[in-house]
Write an enzyme that holds these catalytic residues in place. Structure first.
Site, PDB file in Angstrom:
ATOM      1  N   ASN A 256      -7.414  -2.217  14.354  1.00  0.00           N
ATOM      2  CA  ASN A 256      -8.835  -2.459  14.043  1.00  0.00           C
ATOM      3  C   ASN A 256      -9.029  -3.665  13.123  1.00  0.00           C
ATOM      4  O   ASN A 256     -10.097  -3.874  12.578  1.00  0.00           O
ATOM      5  CB  ASN A 256      -9.470  -1.206  13.406  1.00  0.00           C
ATOM      6  CG  ASN A 256      -8.916  -0.902  12.016  1.00  0.00           C
ATOM      7  OD1 ASN A 256      -7.944  -1.516  11.571  1.00  0.00           O
ATOM      8  ND2 ASN A 256      -9.531   0.040  11.324  1.00  0.00           N
TER       9      ASN A 256
ATOM     10  N   ASP B 212       0.827  -1.208   0.000  1.00  0.00           N
ATOM     11  CA  ASP B 212       0.000   0.000   0.000  1.00  0.00           C
ATOM     12  C   ASP B 212       0.864   1.262   0.000  1.00  0.00           C
ATOM     13  O   ASP B 212       2.094   1.187   0.147  1.00  0.00           O
ATOM     14  CB  ASP B 212      -0.957  -0.008   1.201  1.00  0.00           C
ATOM     15  CG  ASP B 212      -0.281  -0.383   2.530  1.00  0.00           C
ATOM     16  OD1 ASP B 212       0.964  -0.394   2.591  1.00  0.00           O
ATOM     17  OD2 ASP B 212      -1.001  -0.655   3.497  1.00  0.00           O
TER      18      ASP B 212
ATOM     19  N   HIS C 175      -7.335  -4.256  10.261  1.00  0.00           N
ATOM     20  CA  HIS C 175      -7.072  -4.075   8.830  1.00  0.00           C
ATOM     21  C   HIS C 175      -5.808  -4.826   8.390  1.00  0.00           C
ATOM     22  O   HIS C 175      -4.902  -5.059   9.179  1.00  0.00           O
ATOM     23  CB  HIS C 175      -7.065  -2.600   8.417  1.00  0.00           C
ATOM     24  CG  HIS C 175      -5.888  -1.771   8.828  1.00  0.00           C
ATOM     25  ND1 HIS C 175      -6.018  -0.481   9.295  1.00  0.00           N
ATOM     26  CD2 HIS C 175      -4.559  -2.010   8.822  1.00  0.00           C
ATOM     27  CE1 HIS C 175      -4.821   0.011   9.547  1.00  0.00           C
ATOM     28  NE2 HIS C 175      -3.911  -0.899   9.269  1.00  0.00           N
TER      29      HIS C 175
ATOM     30  N   GLU D 249      -9.763  -1.525   5.207  1.00  0.00           N
ATOM     31  CA  GLU D 249     -10.425  -1.232   6.470  1.00  0.00           C
ATOM     32  C   GLU D 249     -11.638  -2.156   6.648  1.00  0.00           C
ATOM     33  O   GLU D 249     -12.078  -2.803   5.687  1.00  0.00           O
ATOM     34  CB  GLU D 249     -10.872   0.239   6.480  1.00  0.00           C
ATOM     35  CG  GLU D 249      -9.706   1.241   6.388  1.00  0.00           C
ATOM     36  CD  GLU D 249      -8.933   1.416   7.702  1.00  0.00           C
ATOM     37  OE1 GLU D 249      -8.825   0.453   8.494  1.00  0.00           O
ATOM     38  OE2 GLU D 249      -8.431   2.533   7.930  1.00  0.00           O
TER      39      GLU D 249
HETATM   40  C1  GLP Z   1      -0.399   0.362   8.572  1.00  0.00           C
HETATM   41  C2  GLP Z   1      -0.118  -0.435   7.290  1.00  0.00           C
HETATM   42  C3  GLP Z   1      -0.281  -1.908   7.508  1.00  0.00           C
HETATM   43  C4  GLP Z   1       0.409  -2.316   8.790  1.00  0.00           C
HETATM   44  C5  GLP Z   1      -0.297  -1.684   9.962  1.00  0.00           C
HETATM   45  C6  GLP Z   1       0.328  -2.026  11.314  1.00  0.00           C
HETATM   46  O1  GLP Z   1      -1.586   1.038   8.599  1.00  0.00           O
HETATM   47  N1  GLP Z   1      -0.900  -0.007   6.190  1.00  0.00           N
HETATM   48  O2  GLP Z   1       0.223  -2.613   6.386  1.00  0.00           O
HETATM   49  O3  GLP Z   1       0.374  -3.719   8.922  1.00  0.00           O
HETATM   50  O4  GLP Z   1      -0.311  -0.285   9.806  1.00  0.00           O
HETATM   51  O5  GLP Z   1       1.434  -1.218  11.583  1.00  0.00           O
HETATM   52  P1  GLP Z   1       2.430  -1.398  12.795  1.00  0.00           P
HETATM   53  O6  GLP Z   1       3.272  -2.569  12.443  1.00  0.00           O
HETATM   54  O7  GLP Z   1       3.227  -0.129  12.860  1.00  0.00           O
HETATM   55  O8  GLP Z   1       1.591  -1.648  13.987  1.00  0.00           O
END
Ligand code: GLP
Length: 243
Positions: free
Chosen positions: A135, A66, A137, A142
């Site tokens: 949440n 993404d 995702h 989402e």
């Molecule tokens: C972001 C990314 C995800 C990632 C998630 C968790 O929003 N788009 O791909 O897995 O956050 O991030 P973190 O590893 O910093 O908790």
């Protein structure tokens, strides 16, 4: 799904790095899908350490999940910048050998369609690293995202913008849209490796693994993935009934 839990994140990182190393030794030009976020950073650092001890990553092809819409590619919080900093430069990979979305395109819908086409053009993703949002995702899919969704422009929920605001100087700077691989796209990866650490992820982890597979919890789609390894520290696994 194979689920591994351990009190020590280092052990989990070693196992995950072994999976990447095995893939690279077997298929030097494999396609590796990078997840951004803080969770996989120690994994990328471990691969960097193995590269400095002689693991050749130069033929690996890299893609990602993404990208924020509207951030300049050189913005320190753009996912392109993250991938250059944590993966391409330390692993010695030519940026030309990557397939990343163009978040600062004038036409984000066209950029999303182009990203999907170029992933398919790679012949798919051999190993996709994944994290989970608090949440539930995955990538930026989402709650409510269809399990058959393809790569597209998505809106970010207030809770995701809040969670990711820790990386930005000012909350208002967090983009409200992103280009994200769809859940259907992610389910086509040949092997996936999901990492979740910390008690903040525990409710999402329980819903992902032990709840019903429902579009209310995008990560629960992984129950339908053909080949997933899940690595959890004890805190992230703390709400699982079956430990
Ligand atoms: C972001 C990314 C995800 C990632 C998630 C968790 O929003 N788009 O791909 O897995 O956050 O991030 P973190 O590893 O910093 O908790």
């Amino acid at each position: 799904m194979r689920i591994t839990t351990d009190a020590d994140i280092t052990h989990l990182i070693t196992r995950a790095a072994d999976a990447i190393e095995d893939l690279v030794r077997d298929t030097p030009d494999a396609v590796l899908g990078i997840a951004t976020g803080s969770t996989p950073e120690p994994l990328y650092a471990e691969i960097t350490a193995r590269a400095s001890r002689g693991l050749d990553l130069s033929r690996l092809r890299i893609t990602c999940l993404d990208e924020y819409v509207g951030l300049d590619a050189r913005h320190p919080q753009s996912y392109r910048h993250y991938i250059v900093q944590h993966v391409l430069e330390p692993w010695g990979i030519d940026p030309e050998a990557t397939v990343l979305p163009t978040g600062d395109s004038d036409d984000p819908d066209a950029a999303a369609a182009d990203f999907e086409r170029r992933i398919l053009g790679l012949g798919g993703v051999d190993l996709q690293i994944l994290g989970v949002g608090p949440n539930g995702h995955i990538a930026f899919n989402e709650p409510g995202s269809s399990f058959s969704s393809r790569t597209r422009v998505v809106g970010l929920t207030p809770s995701t913008r809040e969670a990711n605001s820790r990386f930005f100087a000012d909350k208002a700077e967090v983009p409200s849209r992103a280009i994200s691989q769809g859940i259907g796209t992610i389910l086509e990866s040949r092997h996936a490796l999901m990492l979740a650490f910390g008690e903040g992820k525990a409710p999402a982890v329980r819903a992902m693994l032990e709840g019903p597979a429902t579009e209310d919890v995008p990560a629960s789609a992984l129950q339908k993935h053909a080949d997933v390894d899940v690595y959890l520290d004890d805190a992230a696994a703390s709400l699982l009934a079956d430990r």
